[in-house]
Design a protein around this motif. Sequence first.
Motif, PDB file in Angstrom:
ATOM      1  N   ARG A  60     -28.876   4.569 -24.347  1.00 17.23           N
ATOM      2  CA  ARG A  60     -29.513   3.755 -25.374  1.00 17.23           C
ATOM      3  C   ARG A  60     -28.672   2.567 -25.761  1.00 17.23           C
ATOM      4  N   GLU A  88     -35.764   7.555 -20.857  1.00 19.93           N
ATOM      5  CA  GLU A  88     -36.099   8.930 -20.494  1.00 19.93           C
ATOM      6  C   GLU A  88     -36.195   9.101 -18.989  1.00 19.93           C
ATOM      7  N   ARG A 119     -41.315  14.101 -23.925  1.00 16.84           N
ATOM      8  CA  ARG A 119     -40.722  12.820 -24.371  1.00 16.84           C
ATOM      9  C   ARG A 119     -40.830  11.768 -23.275  1.00 16.84           C
ATOM     10  N   ASP A 169     -36.878   3.628 -25.277  1.00 15.54           N
ATOM     11  CA  ASP A 169     -37.510   4.898 -24.920  1.00 15.54           C
ATOM     12  C   ASP A 169     -37.607   5.067 -23.415  1.00 15.54           C
ATOM     13  N   ASP A 226     -39.910   0.896 -34.953  1.00 15.18           N
ATOM     14  CA  ASP A 226     -40.799   1.926 -34.405  1.00 15.18           C
ATOM     15  C   ASP A 226     -41.637   2.568 -35.487  1.00 15.18           C
ATOM     16  N   TRP A 253     -40.427  -0.478 -26.300  1.00 17.88           N
ATOM     17  CA  TRP A 253     -40.555   0.470 -25.195  1.00 17.88           C
ATOM     18  C   TRP A 253     -39.266   0.634 -24.409  1.00 17.88           C
ATOM     19  N   ALA A 269     -42.843   8.326 -23.480  1.00 16.24           N
ATOM     20  CA  ALA A 269     -42.139   7.057 -23.269  1.00 16.24           C
ATOM     21  C   ALA A 269     -42.851   6.216 -22.219  1.00 16.24           C
TER      22      ALA A 269
END
Lengths: 166, 103, 696
Positions: free
Chosen positions: C330, C259, C167, C256, C594, C253, C171
């Motif tokens: 997030r 991460e 992930r 994500d 997305d 972006w 990302a």
Amino acid sequence: MTLFFLIAAALTIVGTAAAMSLRNPIHCILSLTLGLVGLAVLYLQLGAQFVGFTQVLVYVGAVAILAVFAIMMTRSAGSPQQPAFSRSWLSGSAVAVVVFAVLAWAISSALPSTKIVPPQPAVSVNQIGDALMHKFALPLEIIGLLLTAALIGAVIVAMPERRETP
Amino acid sequence: MSPLNAYLLLSALLFSIGLAGVLTRRNAILVLIGIELMLNAANLNFIAFWRYGPNPAALTGIMFAIFSIAIAAAEAAVGLGIILAVYRHTKTTDLDQLNSMKG
Amino acid sequence: MDWIVKNLWLVPALPILAGAIIALAKQRHRVFAASLAIASMAVSFFLSLGAFVHVLSLGHGESVRQSFNFNWFQFGNEWLKLGWILDPLTAVMLLMVTFVGLLVFIFSIGYMADDKNFTRFFCFLALFAGAMLGVVIANSLLLLFMCWEVVGLTSYLLIGFWYANPRAAAAAKKAFLVTRIGDLAFFLGMAWLYSQTGTLLFFDGGAGCLEHSALTALVTHTTIFGLTISTGIALLIFCGAAGKSGQLPLHVWLPDAMEGPTPVSALIHAATMVAAGVFLIARIYPLMSAHIASLSVLTPTVALQVVTWVGACTALFGALVAVAQYDIKRILAYSTVSQLGYMMMGLGVGGVSVGMFHLITHAFFKSLLFLGAGSVIHGCSGEQDIRHMGGLRKFMPLTFAAYTCGMLALCGFPLFAGFWSKDEILHAAFAYSLTRVPFYMGAFGALLTAFYMTRQLFYVFVGASNRPAAPQDFAHEEPAAIEHGHHAPHESPAVMTMPLVILAVFAVLLGFMGTPLWPWFQSFLDGEHVIFSFAPFTAALPLMLVSSLLVFLGLGLGWLLYGRKPIEDCEAPDALEQVQPHIFSVLEHAFYVDQLYDATIVRLNTWAALLCDWLDRWIWNGAVQTFSHLVLALAWLDNFFDINVVNAGFDAGCQTVSRGSRTLSLLQAGRIQGYLRMIGLALIVLVIFMLWGARA
């Protein structure tokens, strides 16, 4: 004259022909001697006395003897067993015949046949000696050198090989 | 036929006989003798031309013949020496057998 | 030329150098790496401080701007020049980046202490810091672009720091590709600007591309749609800024990018890199606001209008989506998207100082919030879902206090930093000559901001502890998860809480440098004298009351839904979700943006890639194979020819010669008499020949 010429010529031809065709080499040499003597006679007839005597001295007295010696020294195998003539004697004779034919034809076609005979020249040994010492001095010396070289060369060639002592 | 022609013909005959001997005899010594014969024939030629030639007083023919005889003698000596050396090596004077130079 | 201006290049060069040296060090040299990075950052901070003091001392007006340009390389008859600039905008950005960077570095010592790749982390961080400082001081658009790209690269490296996690790798790739789209437009704009003005230097003693002569040239010509060239260039460059700052179509972006490790999120995706886009627009503001002579100065240009609308939409969008998120980071990511929208809107409606003020304050409280979140995650051994936290204020009081300060600043609670800066934006939006719609969008966004931050606060810190008994699926690789296991949540060590406290102080007090009463920050940026007067304050008072009301409303709603009844069950749906499940689901999936991109652009790209692969495999490869087979056939033919014709011919020739020679050698019988016969025959031939000739 002509008769003498013919006799001498016949002698010479017979001798040389025999020399070239007899089996036994000794016989050949002896016939050769005859032929050479005949040639000497012809020289005398032609007025070259000195040459005739020289011919007898050198050829008959030295060369023929030398040949006899050589034959004797190389005949240790006994009497000749092998044939006298080589395998291809025909082609050899043919060549000789052709050569004679050509030469004869050349001679007959070249010179005019005249009957005028020049007078016999008178030559003395004195003159020959004179000529040798004056006009032909160089050839004389060269001949001397050549004979020396031939002497030495013959000795060396015929000398037995020296073996190294172990 | 003039005397000169006769002598020349005789010399040619002698030459051919000598040549025949050279080309056909097996013995090497006899071949050498044949060569001597040819030289003699040439000598005869010289003397004949001296006698019947234009200028006998110059003695050219005689000189040539004398020298020729000397040379022929020397050559015979050396040639026989060589034949003896070859005989010592190969125990034969047969020319037909002396062909180790063949290619 | 003053020493500090001439040697301003040291400010980015030192961290880059530190990064390069750390890159050569081994993984076990942790102390060395960390101390080198922090030392370089500290020196840069002091140099920035010196630069700031220097700019302060210069007074006001045009003389405040000082630049140093040099020739880089020559091509043709022209020289490409680069340079750096020191003006108020540069000075404040330098201070902010170095200070916040320094604090994040110190925080990382504690946060990444258990990570195997500690040294690599500091190497990338130092590189990033150097590149970002390069962006700040650049006087040439080209130099800015180069440092911009390096910033993007280090962002990629840091987002994908735990590259073994698929992930995180995805990302990082997504971040790079999306910003690349923006950068492409940026590059086009840059090339266009160069072709039109012949220079990429911003300020060059009158010859720069942001100076009067160049701007008048750009403004007079028009291009497609009747836009001036300056607007066209400005819009293209804005695309680059939109990519980097996560504005609406290119925002995908940023969430994500969470991460990556939390210090990375704090530094890069809150305070500095995402602010680079806003900074770029502020830097080229003269280009964006260049007017044609006939138009009144007060009417905003098309470029600024676009900036305003995009900013407003982004602000609202980010706030809406943040309401429905469950991951602690997030929520903060979408909050960042929203606040960046505010900054852009501020630039569009109010000018450089309005947007930049919010940028500076946002940097402090957003990084504070992220670091606080990091502290929470560290204390909860890697847990990131807010439904599985709760009641943490008992366990982490210091973190709770700092986090609350940040949260109130973000909401715009009166007297905190965010209040003053956000209010400036709302005030300028209210006074926007064209339309009031951005103001309404911004106001609603402020309400939502307060609401979702309260929601987050209550979920995380207040109420009963909702940590589940069963082990979690720790798909993330937050370092604490591996080492700490299932300990009870605990306060973080001092090395992590100290930066939180410092940032909290700034979050509270920083706003006071830009109040309407004494707008020192705005005057400093605009190059004017600061005036302490009550008039603007009283003029702004009604709006301040309105925005305070909105904030209290949001806080109240949040308390109503999430604070009155402590959240007991971690599996229960969210209170909002119970009321409006469909809307909540849409918000949770971020309006399915997305998925839309996936279905269209990504699918198109995949299809194109497959086509290229097919082409490559069958067509180009086929051609190459055919050609190679042709060559092989030719070679075989050659070989055949060589063996059978050339060789055979040659051999035949040789054989003929040897056969011939064998035949000829038969003549050599080795017998003397044979040779003599030949001689005899030859003699005959010769005599005949001579006689014949004589006869003729």
